[in-house]
Structure formats: C-alpha cells, structure tokens
Design a protein around this motif. Structure first.
Motif, short mmCIF file in Angstrom:
data_model
loop_
_atom_site.label_atom_id
_atom_site.label_comp_id
_atom_site.label_asym_id
_atom_site.label_seq_id
_atom_site.Cartn_x
_atom_site.Cartn_y
_atom_site.Cartn_z
N VAL A 120 -10.54 8.31 -11.06
CA VAL A 120 -10.87 8.05 -9.65
C VAL A 120 -9.61 7.47 -9.04
CG1 VAL A 120 -12.38 6.84 -8.03
CG2 VAL A 120 -13.28 7.60 -10.26
N LEU A 121 -9.00 8.24 -8.16
CA LEU A 121 -7.72 7.89 -7.57
C LEU A 121 -7.91 7.67 -6.08
CD1 LEU A 121 -4.59 7.71 -8.08
CD2 LEU A 121 -4.51 10.11 -7.39
N TYR A 122 -7.51 6.49 -5.59
CA TYR A 122 -7.80 6.18 -4.19
C TYR A 122 -6.66 5.42 -3.52
CZ TYR A 122 -8.59 1.24 -5.21
OH TYR A 122 -8.41 -0.07 -5.58
N TYR A 123 -6.74 5.37 -2.21
CA TYR A 123 -5.92 4.47 -1.40
C TYR A 123 -6.85 3.77 -0.44
CZ TYR A 123 -3.02 2.48 2.15
OH TYR A 123 -2.47 1.57 3.03
N SER A 124 -6.65 2.48 -0.24
CA SER A 124 -7.50 1.70 0.66
C SER A 124 -6.66 0.68 1.41
CB SER A 124 -8.59 0.98 -0.15
OG SER A 124 -9.50 0.33 0.70
N VAL A 161 -3.07 4.53 -5.48
CA VAL A 161 -1.70 5.05 -5.31
C VAL A 161 -0.84 3.96 -4.67
CG1 VAL A 161 -2.50 7.42 -5.10
CG2 VAL A 161 -2.20 6.05 -3.03
N PRO A 162 0.47 4.07 -4.79
CA PRO A 162 1.35 3.04 -4.24
C PRO A 162 1.27 2.95 -2.72
CG PRO A 162 2.52 4.42 -5.84
CD PRO A 162 1.21 5.09 -5.58
N GLU A 163 1.45 1.74 -2.22
CA GLU A 163 1.55 1.52 -0.77
C GLU A 163 2.94 1.96 -0.32
OE1 GLU A 163 0.83 1.42 2.53
OE2 GLU A 163 -0.73 -0.02 1.90
N THR A 164 2.99 2.79 0.69
CA THR A 164 4.28 3.27 1.20
C THR A 164 4.61 2.71 2.57
OG1 THR A 164 3.22 5.25 2.13
CG2 THR A 164 4.11 5.43 -0.11
N ALA A 165 3.66 2.08 3.23
CA ALA A 165 3.94 1.50 4.55
C ALA A 165 4.86 0.29 4.40
CB ALA A 165 2.64 1.08 5.23
N PRO A 166 5.85 0.14 5.27
CA PRO A 166 6.71 -1.05 5.22
C PRO A 166 5.87 -2.32 5.35
CG PRO A 166 7.61 0.59 6.71
CD PRO A 166 6.24 1.07 6.34
N PHE A 167 6.33 -3.38 4.71
CA PHE A 167 5.58 -4.63 4.70
C PHE A 167 5.23 -5.09 6.11
CE2 PHE A 167 5.61 -9.29 5.01
CZ PHE A 167 4.52 -9.59 4.19
N GLU A 168 6.19 -4.99 7.01
CA GLU A 168 5.97 -5.46 8.38
C GLU A 168 4.86 -4.66 9.07
OE1 GLU A 168 8.82 -4.44 7.15
OE2 GLU A 168 9.95 -6.31 6.88
N ALA A 214 -4.70 9.81 4.54
CA ALA A 214 -3.62 8.85 4.77
C ALA A 214 -2.35 9.30 4.06
CB ALA A 214 -4.05 7.48 4.25
N SER A 215 -1.21 8.98 4.68
CA SER A 215 0.09 9.43 4.15
C SER A 215 0.37 8.89 2.76
CB SER A 215 1.22 9.03 5.11
OG SER A 215 1.29 7.62 5.23
N GLN A 216 -0.18 7.72 2.43
CA GLN A 216 0.05 7.15 1.10
C GLN A 216 -0.47 8.10 0.02
OE1 GLN A 216 -1.12 5.57 3.74
NE2 GLN A 216 -0.20 3.54 3.94
N MET A 217 -1.65 8.66 0.25
CA MET A 217 -2.21 9.60 -0.73
C MET A 217 -1.47 10.93 -0.70
SD MET A 217 -4.34 10.14 -3.17
CE MET A 217 -5.50 8.76 -3.07
N ALA A 218 -1.15 11.41 0.50
CA ALA A 218 -0.41 12.67 0.62
C ALA A 218 0.94 12.58 -0.09
CB ALA A 218 -0.23 13.04 2.08
N SER A 252 -8.75 18.03 4.04
CA SER A 252 -7.32 17.90 3.76
C SER A 252 -7.09 17.50 2.30
CB SER A 252 -6.67 16.88 4.71
OG SER A 252 -7.00 15.54 4.38
N ILE A 253 -7.98 16.68 1.76
CA ILE A 253 -7.89 16.32 0.34
C ILE A 253 -8.26 17.52 -0.53
CG2 ILE A 253 -8.79 14.82 -1.48
CD1 ILE A 253 -9.37 12.74 0.73
N ILE A 254 -9.37 18.16 -0.18
CA ILE A 254 -9.86 19.30 -0.96
C ILE A 254 -8.83 20.43 -0.99
CG2 ILE A 254 -11.57 21.16 -0.94
CD1 ILE A 254 -13.61 19.03 0.04
N THR A 255 -8.15 20.66 0.14
CA THR A 255 -7.12 21.70 0.19
C THR A 255 -6.05 21.43 -0.85
OG1 THR A 255 -7.49 22.11 2.54
CG2 THR A 255 -5.37 22.80 1.64
N ASN A 256 -5.59 20.18 -0.93
CA ASN A 256 -4.60 19.81 -1.95
C ASN A 256 -5.13 20.11 -3.36
OD1 ASN A 256 -2.70 18.79 -0.09
ND2 ASN A 256 -2.25 17.08 -1.42
N LEU A 257 -6.35 19.67 -3.60
CA LEU A 257 -6.91 19.82 -4.95
C LEU A 257 -7.08 21.29 -5.32
CD1 LEU A 257 -9.58 16.96 -4.99
CD2 LEU A 257 -7.18 16.89 -5.72
#
Length: 208
Positions: free
Chosen positions: A6-10, A38-45, A85-89, A128-133
């Motif tokens: 189970v892979l998620y971003y929240s 998945v890793p957070e990619t948004a800048p801390f600020e 969300a871009s983090q998952m993409a 959009s998720i299903i398309t990737n999968l």
C-alpha cells in the motif's frame, strides 16, 4: 499468499488513515502487507505555508526497484487540480527501469484518493493513478458495487467504482468516515484476493 504494497502520499493525514484501512482489508485474506509513503518533494517553506502535517505513520519507500517485490500494489494520492499529487507522480516517473524490464506485468493494482469537495476531481485523480498502473502492466481492481456502503445520499460519502475515496472538506477538518474506511478495507481485500490467486501458481513453480 501474496505480498501487497500500500503506497501512498498524504499532505494532511487523510490518506494515511485510508492506507491503514486498505492494508487491514488486504491482511484479512492472509496476505503480507507493507504500508509505505513516497518522499515529500515540496520545499519545506511551501509545505509549511500550506500547513502540511508531517507524516511519520509509515516508512518512506525510496527505492523504486522495491516495487518488483510485490504481487499487488495499491496506490493512494490526493487530488491536485484533478490529477494525482506530484509527489506520487514523481515517484513513478523514477520507475522507468521497472517498466522497461516488465517487472510488474500481470500483477494487481488499485487506486484510492481524497478531495476537499464531493466534486473535486476524485474520479479523474483515480484515473490518473490507474493510467500509470496500466502502463506498468498491472491488472486493476476498483471498488465494485458489492460494497453497498458507497451508495445512497443519506450522508456525505466518498466512493467510486474506480477506487475508494474520502472527502476532507476545504479546511481538512473532515476525517474519513466509517463508510469510507470500510470501502477502503473492501478494496484492499479484493486486490489481495486476486493477487493471492495469481501469485499462488508462481510460488509453486519457484518451490518446485
């Protein structure tokens, strides 16, 4: 039995709760289940300004090659203007080698999401998720109408035949309801049931 990821971003914790429910449903079939974010990619600020809630619920999955270790992968990501969300993409964008080698072909996948409003892009985000999968070769399992809890208008509720969903409200104050969590459990169980059937013959060949 199968091994499920189970892979998620929240950003605010809603999908972390949904991920736990998905995992609970998958484990009910006897499958081994790992929950990772998945890793957070948004800048801390940016994350701080947006009020993101630091998520320490589950370990981060850094290495995309670990995807190949699983028989089923259920992906959860919130909507960002009608898409995942871009983090998952970004995570899946790094998995070109996994795709090239066909390491997920024939395995089982599913998607779940959250939006602030009832019509905030739940189904387009799921697609959009299903398309990737699908591009990675996975067989998709949605939230079929065997789960009756997604029907009816007696209360605000998420749910779609394409995957489990929750609605957070614009200020993020609404947490996943019992009906939404039960939908996530149902979908997790369905993914794992199919993965168990597909994985069994491969296990027999490996041990023969």
């Amino acid at each position: 039995m199968s091994k499920i990821l189970v892979l998620y971003y929240s950003s605010y914790g809603h999908l972390a709760k949904m991920a736990d429910a998905v995992a609970e449903g998958a484990r009910s079939t006897g499958a081994t289940v790992d929950v990772r974010r998945v890793p957070e990619t948004a800048p801390f600020e940016v994350a701080q300004a947006a009020g993101f809630v630091a998520d320490h619920s589950h370990p981060v999955l850094e290495d995309v090659n670990e995807l190949a270790n699983y028989d089923g992968i259920i992906v959860g990501a919130p909507t960002r203007f009608g898409r995942m969300a871009s983090q998952m993409a970004s995570f899946w964008d790094r998995a070109g080698g996994v795709w090239f080698q066909g390491q997920l072909n024939g395995k089982v996948g599913g998607a779940f999401t959250s939006t602030a409003t009832q019509h905030g892009g739940q189904e387009t985000t799921l697609f959009s998720i299903i398309t990737n999968l699908l591009h990675f070769g996975l067989n998709i399992v949605g939230l079929d109408y065997g789960y009756a809890g997604q029907s009816g208008v007696d209360e605000v509720k998420g749910g779609s035949p394409y995957g489990a969903t929750t609605i957070s409200d614009s200020d993020g104050s609404r947490l996943p309801s019992q009906a939404e969590l039960d939908g996530a459990r149902y979908q997790g169980r369905k993914v794992a049931e199919l993965a168990n059937k597909i994985a069994a013959p491969h296990r027999e060949v490996e041990t023969a």
